[in-house]
Write a protein that holds these residues in place. Structure first.
Motif, PDB file in Angstrom:
ATOM      1  N   VAL A  89      -3.819   5.941   7.877  1.00 55.20           N
ATOM      2  CA  VAL A  89      -3.931   4.778   6.989  1.00 55.20           C
ATOM      3  C   VAL A  89      -5.390   4.375   6.792  1.00 55.20           C
ATOM      4  O   VAL A  89      -5.703   3.514   5.978  1.00 55.20           O
ATOM      5  CB  VAL A  89      -3.118   3.569   7.502  1.00 55.20           C
ATOM      6  CG1 VAL A  89      -1.625   3.900   7.536  1.00 55.20           C
ATOM      7  CG2 VAL A  89      -3.605   3.111   8.878  1.00 55.20           C
ATOM      8  N   SER A 124      -0.890  -1.267   2.409  1.00 57.50           N
ATOM      9  CA  SER A 124      -0.835  -0.561   1.121  1.00 57.50           C
ATOM     10  C   SER A 124      -1.371  -1.440  -0.003  1.00 57.50           C
ATOM     11  O   SER A 124      -2.099  -0.958  -0.885  1.00 57.50           O
ATOM     12  CB  SER A 124       0.607  -0.123   0.821  1.00 57.50           C
ATOM     13  OG  SER A 124       1.463  -1.233   0.662  1.00 57.50           O
ATOM     14  N   SER A 146      -0.075   4.423   3.977  1.00 56.08           N
ATOM     15  CA  SER A 146       0.506   3.149   4.418  1.00 56.08           C
ATOM     16  C   SER A 146       1.961   3.031   3.969  1.00 56.08           C
ATOM     17  O   SER A 146       2.825   2.568   4.724  1.00 56.08           O
ATOM     18  CB  SER A 146      -0.315   1.973   3.872  1.00 56.08           C
ATOM     19  OG  SER A 146      -1.641   2.014   4.340  1.00 56.08           O
ATOM     20  N   VAL A 147       2.243   3.475   2.744  1.00 59.05           N
ATOM     21  CA  VAL A 147       3.620   3.448   2.235  1.00 59.05           C
ATOM     22  C   VAL A 147       4.506   4.387   3.050  1.00 59.05           C
ATOM     23  O   VAL A 147       5.612   4.030   3.467  1.00 59.05           O
ATOM     24  CB  VAL A 147       3.651   3.848   0.740  1.00 59.05           C
ATOM     25  CG1 VAL A 147       5.096   3.998   0.259  1.00 59.05           C
ATOM     26  CG2 VAL A 147       2.926   2.809  -0.108  1.00 59.05           C
ATOM     27  N   TYR A 155      -5.391   6.501   1.492  1.00 60.69           N
ATOM     28  CA  TYR A 155      -5.044   5.641   2.629  1.00 60.69           C
ATOM     29  C   TYR A 155      -3.887   4.698   2.264  1.00 60.69           C
ATOM     30  O   TYR A 155      -3.033   4.406   3.106  1.00 60.69           O
ATOM     31  CB  TYR A 155      -6.258   4.827   3.079  1.00 60.69           C
ATOM     32  CG  TYR A 155      -7.467   5.659   3.460  1.00 60.69           C
ATOM     33  CD1 TYR A 155      -7.318   6.890   4.096  1.00 60.69           C
ATOM     34  CD2 TYR A 155      -8.754   5.216   3.179  1.00 60.69           C
ATOM     35  CE1 TYR A 155      -8.424   7.661   4.431  1.00 60.69           C
ATOM     36  CE2 TYR A 155      -9.873   5.980   3.520  1.00 60.69           C
ATOM     37  CZ  TYR A 155      -9.699   7.194   4.142  1.00 60.69           C
ATOM     38  OH  TYR A 155     -10.800   7.946   4.471  1.00 60.69           O
ATOM     39  N   GLY A 156      -3.856   4.238   1.021  1.00 62.10           N
ATOM     40  CA  GLY A 156      -2.752   3.391   0.566  1.00 62.10           C
ATOM     41  C   GLY A 156      -1.432   4.134   0.577  1.00 62.10           C
ATOM     42  O   GLY A 156      -0.391   3.594   0.986  1.00 62.10           O
ATOM     43  N   LEU A 157      -1.450   5.391   0.131  1.00 60.29           N
ATOM     44  CA  LEU A 157      -0.241   6.217   0.134  1.00 60.29           C
ATOM     45  C   LEU A 157       0.264   6.430   1.554  1.00 60.29           C
ATOM     46  O   LEU A 157       1.475   6.354   1.817  1.00 60.29           O
ATOM     47  CB  LEU A 157      -0.533   7.569  -0.522  1.00 60.29           C
ATOM     48  CG  LEU A 157       0.610   8.596  -0.505  1.00 60.29           C
ATOM     49  CD1 LEU A 157       1.829   8.072  -1.264  1.00 60.29           C
ATOM     50  CD2 LEU A 157       0.139   9.930  -1.098  1.00 60.29           C
ATOM     51  N   SER A 176       2.631  -2.346   7.216  1.00 64.38           N
ATOM     52  CA  SER A 176       2.446  -1.214   6.303  1.00 64.38           C
ATOM     53  C   SER A 176       2.387  -1.670   4.854  1.00 64.38           C
ATOM     54  O   SER A 176       1.574  -1.180   4.060  1.00 64.38           O
ATOM     55  CB  SER A 176       3.584  -0.199   6.488  1.00 64.38           C
ATOM     56  OG  SER A 176       3.524   0.413   7.752  1.00 64.38           O
ATOM     57  N   ILE A 177       3.256  -2.626   4.506  1.00 67.10           N
ATOM     58  CA  ILE A 177       3.254  -3.157   3.137  1.00 67.10           C
ATOM     59  C   ILE A 177       1.931  -3.848   2.836  1.00 67.10           C
ATOM     60  O   ILE A 177       1.314  -3.642   1.784  1.00 67.10           O
ATOM     61  CB  ILE A 177       4.433  -4.128   2.936  1.00 67.10           C
ATOM     62  CG1 ILE A 177       5.765  -3.362   3.031  1.00 67.10           C
ATOM     63  CG2 ILE A 177       4.324  -4.847   1.590  1.00 67.10           C
ATOM     64  CD1 ILE A 177       6.988  -4.252   3.099  1.00 67.10           C
ATOM     65  N   TYR A 225      -6.183  -5.753   4.142  1.00 62.22           N
ATOM     66  CA  TYR A 225      -5.840  -4.478   4.765  1.00 62.22           C
ATOM     67  C   TYR A 225      -6.008  -4.535   6.283  1.00 62.22           C
ATOM     68  O   TYR A 225      -5.082  -4.204   7.039  1.00 62.22           O
ATOM     69  CB  TYR A 225      -6.704  -3.367   4.166  1.00 62.22           C
ATOM     70  CG  TYR A 225      -6.702  -2.102   4.981  1.00 62.22           C
ATOM     71  CD1 TYR A 225      -5.633  -1.218   4.920  1.00 62.22           C
ATOM     72  CD2 TYR A 225      -7.764  -1.791   5.826  1.00 62.22           C
ATOM     73  CE1 TYR A 225      -5.619  -0.057   5.683  1.00 62.22           C
ATOM     74  CE2 TYR A 225      -7.764  -0.640   6.592  1.00 62.22           C
ATOM     75  CZ  TYR A 225      -6.692   0.225   6.512  1.00 62.22           C
ATOM     76  OH  TYR A 225      -6.682   1.363   7.271  1.00 62.22           O
ATOM     77  N   PHE A 257      -4.644  -0.064  -1.940  1.00 57.18           N
ATOM     78  CA  PHE A 257      -4.501   0.189  -3.379  1.00 57.18           C
ATOM     79  C   PHE A 257      -5.382  -0.768  -4.179  1.00 57.18           C
ATOM     80  O   PHE A 257      -5.896  -0.420  -5.252  1.00 57.18           O
ATOM     81  CB  PHE A 257      -3.038   0.060  -3.818  1.00 57.18           C
ATOM     82  CG  PHE A 257      -2.184   1.247  -3.434  1.00 57.18           C
ATOM     83  CD1 PHE A 257      -2.643   2.542  -3.646  1.00 57.18           C
ATOM     84  CD2 PHE A 257      -0.932   1.073  -2.859  1.00 57.18           C
ATOM     85  CE1 PHE A 257      -1.867   3.642  -3.295  1.00 57.18           C
ATOM     86  CE2 PHE A 257      -0.158   2.160  -2.507  1.00 57.18           C
ATOM     87  CZ  PHE A 257      -0.612   3.448  -2.721  1.00 57.18           C
TER      88      PHE A 257
END
Length: 471
Positions: free
Chosen positions: A278, A340, A432-433, A428-430, A336-337, A366, A344
């Motif tokens: 992440v 992300s 996190s999802v 890194y955002g992906l 996690s939400i 974040y 993002f």
């Protein structure tokens, strides 16, 4: 706070100094990396790859320390292994601050001197790898089940507090000084400062006991019972001792790693991978550089790093207060939400070339989300999910993988940023999802369960998998 709780907390506080040194050692580079670039990389005509490897060199030691932590935890015990980690911290602090010791001339950078510096950083990394694996094990094996999540999370608080302390130390050393002084001398003081908490850690460890579960493995039942009685009271201590003895064979080290199925090992590994993929350590290691890219001056960028550190401490405290009330899984998914959204957001700002206060806000969203979830809870779960018989080796594997993932993400960051900042933060955002989906599907809830009950959980899952294969 009753007498038993005070005793448990005092032991936890000493063990958690290992977490403070973990945070201190990994974040000290954030204030020194710019000076190291000038002193070593630029003067020797090296590129961004050499810079990334130097900034991340301690992580090589972390991987080694993680890999050998299971061996030392089993052979030396939890307490002696932590004392070894403290000694490595001291050697690294002094060696990194003055790598010229004995063999080189001060003020004359060479490739050999750069290698010597990295060697001392690797030594410190081995200490971090040992501490990162064994501190949660130690606290998890000492703590009563009802407050275990809170106490193991306190180790993460100390990691973040160590980072905050070193942000202040770095800022204090560099504040008011010229860049030339910082690049020549200041970075040395930053590394040397770690020796102070490392010596304190080594001394205080001599005053705490070994864990009851390790003592039972060593067939020292009476010593284990005495410690359990101090922690839990006499009637409950005897029951816990019986549970421990039932789940630990005569030779725990002979138990096969996959005795409880492959899933428990896979979950431990993926917890470690996602915690790093992440991108958190990019934000921690390169924080001043990120803020400078937003237009902040050198002093201001370090001050903004301190602000980020304060936010991290506040949200780690939130995790400590809620982990035993809300459970592990809800905190991880919510975190996690939030991560992300933050990453993002930073990605979209980078694509739009709108670097400014908005970027700072998204970075804080974040990091705050990480600190209230994956920061402490990952370590809580790693200390809880593995059965007694395989805990030392399983934790070693999970921690080694975590540091390998950390090294990969941190060392590739400068090169990735040269290609595309937007895509880097989007990646890194992906992650996190995907981390939220992983927790939802595979991670068991451990709130309120004893370590011995978790062993039964994995045994039942293994049996269910066998039944489903037969059908």
């Amino acid at each position: 706070m009753n007498k038993n709780s005070l005793y448990v907390f005092s032991i936890t506080l000493v063990a958690a100094l290992g977490g403070l040194l973990f945070g201190y050692d990994t974040a000290v580079i954030s204030g020194a990396e710019g000076s190291l670039k000038v002193y070593f990389i630029d003067s020797l005509g090296l590129g961004s790859l050499a810079h990334g490897v130097t900034v991340s060199s301690a992580l090589i030691g972390c991987i080694i320390g993680g890999l050998v932590s299971g061996y030392f935890a089993t052979k030396l015990g939890r307490k002696k292994s932590l004392i070894l980690a403290a000694i490595l911290f001291i050697v690294s602090a002094l060696g990194s601050s003055y790598p010229e010791f004995l063999f080189f001339t001060k003020g004359e950078p060479t490739i050999a001197l750069l290698l010597a510096f990295n060697f001392y950083r690797v030594i410190g990394g081995i200490g971090v790898g040992l501490a990162s694996a064994i501190c949660p094990i130690y606290i998890g094996e000492i703590a009563p089940a009802a407050i275990r999540g809170r106490l193991v999370s306190f180790n993460q608080f100390m990691i973040i507090f160590g980072m905050l302390v070193v942000y202040f130390v770095n800022w204090g050393i560099a504040s008011g000084e010229t860049m030339a002084w910082t690049n020549d001398v200041g970075w040395r003081y930053m590394f040397a400062s770690e020796a102070i908490p490392a010596v304190l850690f080594a001394v205080l460890l001599c005053l705490v006991p070994e864990t009851p579960r390790y003592l039972v493995i060593q067939k020292q039942d009476q010593k284990a019972l005495a410690i359990l009685t101090k922690i839990n009271g006499s009637p409950e201590a005897k029951a816990i001792l019986m549970d421990i003895k039932q789940t630990i064979t005569m030779n725990a080290s002979s138990q096969k790693l996959f005795a409880y199925g492959k899933l428990v090992i896979i979950v431990g590994i993926l917890l470690s991978v996602f915690q790093q993929f992440v991108g958190i350590n990019v934000a921690l290691y390169y924080a001043p550089r990120i803020f400078e890219s937003m237009g902040a001056a050198k002093d201001s960028s370090m001050l903004q790093t301190i602000i980020m550190g304060l936010v991290n401490v506040v949200f780690t405290i939130i995790a400590i207060l809620t982990v035993d009330r809300w459970g592990r899984k809800p905190l991880l998914i919510v975190g996690s939400i939030g991560m992300s959204i933050g990453m993002f957001g930073v990605s979209s700002m980078a694509f739009s070339n709108m670097i400014g206060i908005g970027t700072l806000i998204f970075i804080i969203i974040y990091t705050a989300s990480f600190m209230m979830s994956w920061g402490p809870i990952c370590w809580v779960l790693i200390s809880e999910i593995f059965p007694n018989k395989i805990r030392g080796r399983a934790v070693a594997i999970a921690v080694a993988v975590q540091w390998a993932a950390n090294y990969f993400i941190s060392s590739t960051y400068p090169t990735m940023m040269e290609y595309s900042g937007g895509l880097t933060y989007g990646f890194y955002g992906l992650m996190s999802v995907l981390s939220a989906l992983f927790v939802w599907k595979l991670v068991p809830e451990t709130k309120g369960k004893t370590l011995e009950q978790m062993e039964n959980t994995w045994r039942k899952r293994k049996e269910d998998q066998k039944d489903s294969q037969i059908i």
